[in-house]
Design an enzyme around this catalytic site. Structure first.
Site, short mmCIF file in Angstrom:
data_model
loop_
_atom_site.label_atom_id
_atom_site.label_comp_id
_atom_site.label_asym_id
_atom_site.label_seq_id
_atom_site.Cartn_x
_atom_site.Cartn_y
_atom_site.Cartn_z
N CYS A 96 33.18 -1.90 32.63
CA CYS A 96 32.76 -0.82 33.53
C CYS A 96 32.17 -1.43 34.81
O CYS A 96 32.92 -1.91 35.66
CB CYS A 96 31.80 0.11 32.80
N HIS A 101 34.57 1.72 28.12
CA HIS A 101 33.62 1.03 27.23
C HIS A 101 34.26 0.79 25.87
O HIS A 101 34.05 1.58 24.94
CB HIS A 101 32.35 1.87 27.08
N LYS A 141 0.82 -1.21 0.00
CA LYS A 141 0.00 0.00 0.00
C LYS A 141 0.86 1.26 0.00
O LYS A 141 1.76 1.41 0.82
CB LYS A 141 -0.90 0.00 1.24
N GLU A 145 33.45 -1.20 23.64
CA GLU A 145 32.47 -1.48 22.58
C GLU A 145 32.14 -0.25 21.75
O GLU A 145 31.72 -0.36 20.60
CB GLU A 145 31.18 -2.07 23.18
N1 GLN Z 1 27.53 2.44 38.02
C1 GLN Z 1 28.95 2.43 37.83
C2 GLN Z 1 29.55 3.81 37.98
O1 GLN Z 1 28.88 4.79 37.89
C3 GLN Z 1 29.32 1.84 36.47
C4 GLN Z 1 28.84 2.65 35.32
C5 GLN Z 1 28.88 1.91 34.02
O2 GLN Z 1 28.93 0.68 34.00
N2 GLN Z 1 28.85 2.63 32.93
O3 GLN Z 1 30.73 3.92 38.19
#
Ligand code: GLN
Length: 542
Positions: A380, A514, A186, A516
């Site tokens: 983290c 991080h 459609k 990733e």
């Molecule tokens: N809560 C944890 C801190 O503030 C880890 C944070 C996270 O994993 N991004 O240090």
């Protein structure tokens, strides 16, 4: 001269405008052009940093420390161009800037209004911080017709008018649904959506029609006729088995050709898409499979771990295997008092997270991985939980905890309110606002020579992105190291533990940052590459 491509969406949300923008960026790049991608978000939050991952998915962090929309992650993964603070703006940020200017008296007594003051601020942002880019692709969040989008649509209309049509193109992403009872695709929703856009003065230049089946010639002709767009610019954007096929599939539809034609730019042969073909080949024809358990809290909404899931796919691409993710709620381990669901997995990953709920389950997962010698990757929060586990069970600190969960006698993970960045002292107040008050963005880290991570990275200093308030407490370093946990990465001043590892384990690494966020399909992150390699070794054992 930078040309601007504005990407809007209509009919429904979740049509994949972000991916479409990222794929277009990759295609233009493959033709040798320099691109930048930006996102204009219509919500009132100043940034997505304070939004629940359940609501908005992952918060993507840039090198320069901005908390941004997860679409910036797609942009970076597809183009390799590092996103910056200047690549994401929200209504909240625009309004807070405009109001701050008004309070300073910058508007010289004028009545401050959406048009021109807010729209001017948006236009200023769109054109800011650009140098020699050939294209700036700006995605407008939300769906055409939303009240919130109006100032942004008005601003891009004005912008297009000011720079002229030879420098601005409007791409509209719509849906062409298939109605089984009629046995037909459609076109009406697309027609309405294009009209809605026209009602705010924007004529779409190219239509990207998401559809689950090929759009027949007749339907494309109809869309072209009613939407006032040449037929060759009505593209079918079909579902594909992997997102990394999107650039190839859009190219086959002629998307990049039509963009260049629109701007009157030379179409010099075929772009080099070999990198994308190679990635798709590896994703679709893996030589094996590994099972990775991701033990987290927001596992019911996969978008909350978007970059993580992609980085794991990249680790698989690097090793020619499919990575099967088993998302597990850590709270279940607590309730059941056992982690038997982890039996048989080839790797355990505990990702980032906030708050106390589910932490004991994560600690159990780390303990299981350590004792059973299963590859463990703590990111983290996942690193912090692994350190608490090691403190409790290896270093003789049974009350080890994190001050994130309240006052603690043994704050093995504690709140840091001061640190050094680029030779300057950065300070945070413990009672400060929640928004934008974490250790954010890229920080350097020095690796201990001879450590596993130094081998994996193949270098002595790395730069990785952070987003956290708490840090592993350096005062416990000696005790933890004596118990077998090596602090293999530290901030250059030695005050902040960035990486821990267990040398006497097949693969046990926790990182405060991080990784990733920096992984790309064509350049998998070394830690993910090596974690999956270790998981393959593990799969041969079980
Ligand atoms: N809560 C944890 C801190 O503030 C880890 C944070 C996270 O994993 N991004 O240090």
């Amino acid at each position: 001269m930078t040309r601007f491509i504005f990407v809007t969406g209509g009919v429904v949300s979740s049509l994949g405008k972000g991916l479409a923008s990222a794929a277009l960026g990759a295609l233009l790049q493959a033709r040798g052009y320099k691109v930048r991608l930006r996102k204009l978000d219509p919500y009132l939050n100043v940034d997505p940093g304070t939004m629940s991952p359940y609501q908005h998915g992952e918060v993507y962090v840039t090198d320069d420390g901005a908390e941004t929309d997860l679409d910036l992650g797609h942009y970076e993964r597809f183009t390799g161009v590092a996103a910056r603070k200047s690549d994401n703006i929200t209504t909240g940020r625009i309004y807070s800037d405009v109001i701050a200017r008004e309070r300073r008296g910058d508007y010289l007594g004028a009545t401050v209004q959406v048009i021109p003051h807010v729209t001017d601020a948006i236009k200023e942002f769109i054109g800011s911080d650009l140098t020699d880019e050939d294209f700036c692709i700006c995605e407008v969040g939300g769906t055409v017709g939303d009240i919130e989008s109006l100032p942004f649509l008005e601003a891009i209309r004005q912008f297009g008018n000011e720079v002229g049509s030879q420098r601005a193109l409007f791409v509209h992403v719509t849906l062409v649904p298939y109605i089984p009872s009629a046995g037909e695709l459609k076109t009406k929703p697309t027609q309405h959506s294009v009209k809605e856009l026209l009602s705010v003065g924007i004529q779409a230049g190219i239509l990207l029609c998401r559809s689950e089946r090929p759009i027949p010639e007749n339907e494309r002709r109809k869309i072209a006729l009613f939407c006032n767009v040449p037929q060759e610019r009505v593209m079918a954007a079909l579902d594909v088995p992997t997102i990394y096929q999107v650039p190839i599939s859009y190219h086959e539809q002629g998307f990049d050709d039509q963009v260049l034609k629109y701007f009157g730019m030379p179409d010099e042969g075929e772009p080099d898409l070999s990198r994308w073909r190679d990635i798709v080949q590896r994703v679709r024809h893996p030589e094996g499979e590994v099972k990775i358990a991701v033990v987290g809290k927001y596992t019911s909404l996969l978008d909350s771990y978007k970059s993580l899931a992609e980085a794991l796919v990249h680790g698989g691409i690097a090793n020619n295997v499919r990575v099967r993710l088993e998302w597990m709620e850590s709270e279940i381990f607590e309730k059941e008092g056992t982690v038997h669901e982890l039996e048989g997995v080839h790797g355990i990953l505990v990702p980032g997270g906030f708050g106390e709920r589910g932490t004991e389950g994560k600690i159990l997962a780390a303990q299981f991985a350590r004792e059973r010698k299963i590859p463990y990757f703590g990111i983290c929060f996942g690193m912090q939980m692994a350190v608490i586990e090691a403190a409790r069970h290896l270093a003789g600190v049974p009350n080890a905890g994190s001050s994130e969960f309240g006052r603690n006698q043994e704050p093995v993970v504690g709140l840091m309110t001061e640190w050094v960045r680029d030779n300057a002292l950065e300070q945070r107040s413990a009672e400060g606002d929640l928004g934008g008050t974490m250790r954010l963005g890229a920080y350097p880290c020095q690796l201990v020579p001879g450590s596993r991570v130094a081998g994996i990275y193949g270098t002595g200093t790395i730069d990785e992105r952070h987003r956290h308030r708490y840090e592993v407490n350096i005062n416990y370093k000696d005790r933890l190291e004596a118990a077998g946990l090596l602090f293999s990465g530290l901030s250059p001043d030695g005050a902040l533990p960035e990486i821990v590892e267990i040398p006497d384990h097949p693969w046990f690494i926790g990182v405060q940052f991080h990784p990733e966020l920096k992984s790309k399909p064509f350049d998998p992150h070394p830690l993910f590459r090596d974690f999956i390699r270790a998981a393959i070794d593990q799969s041969r054992l079980v």
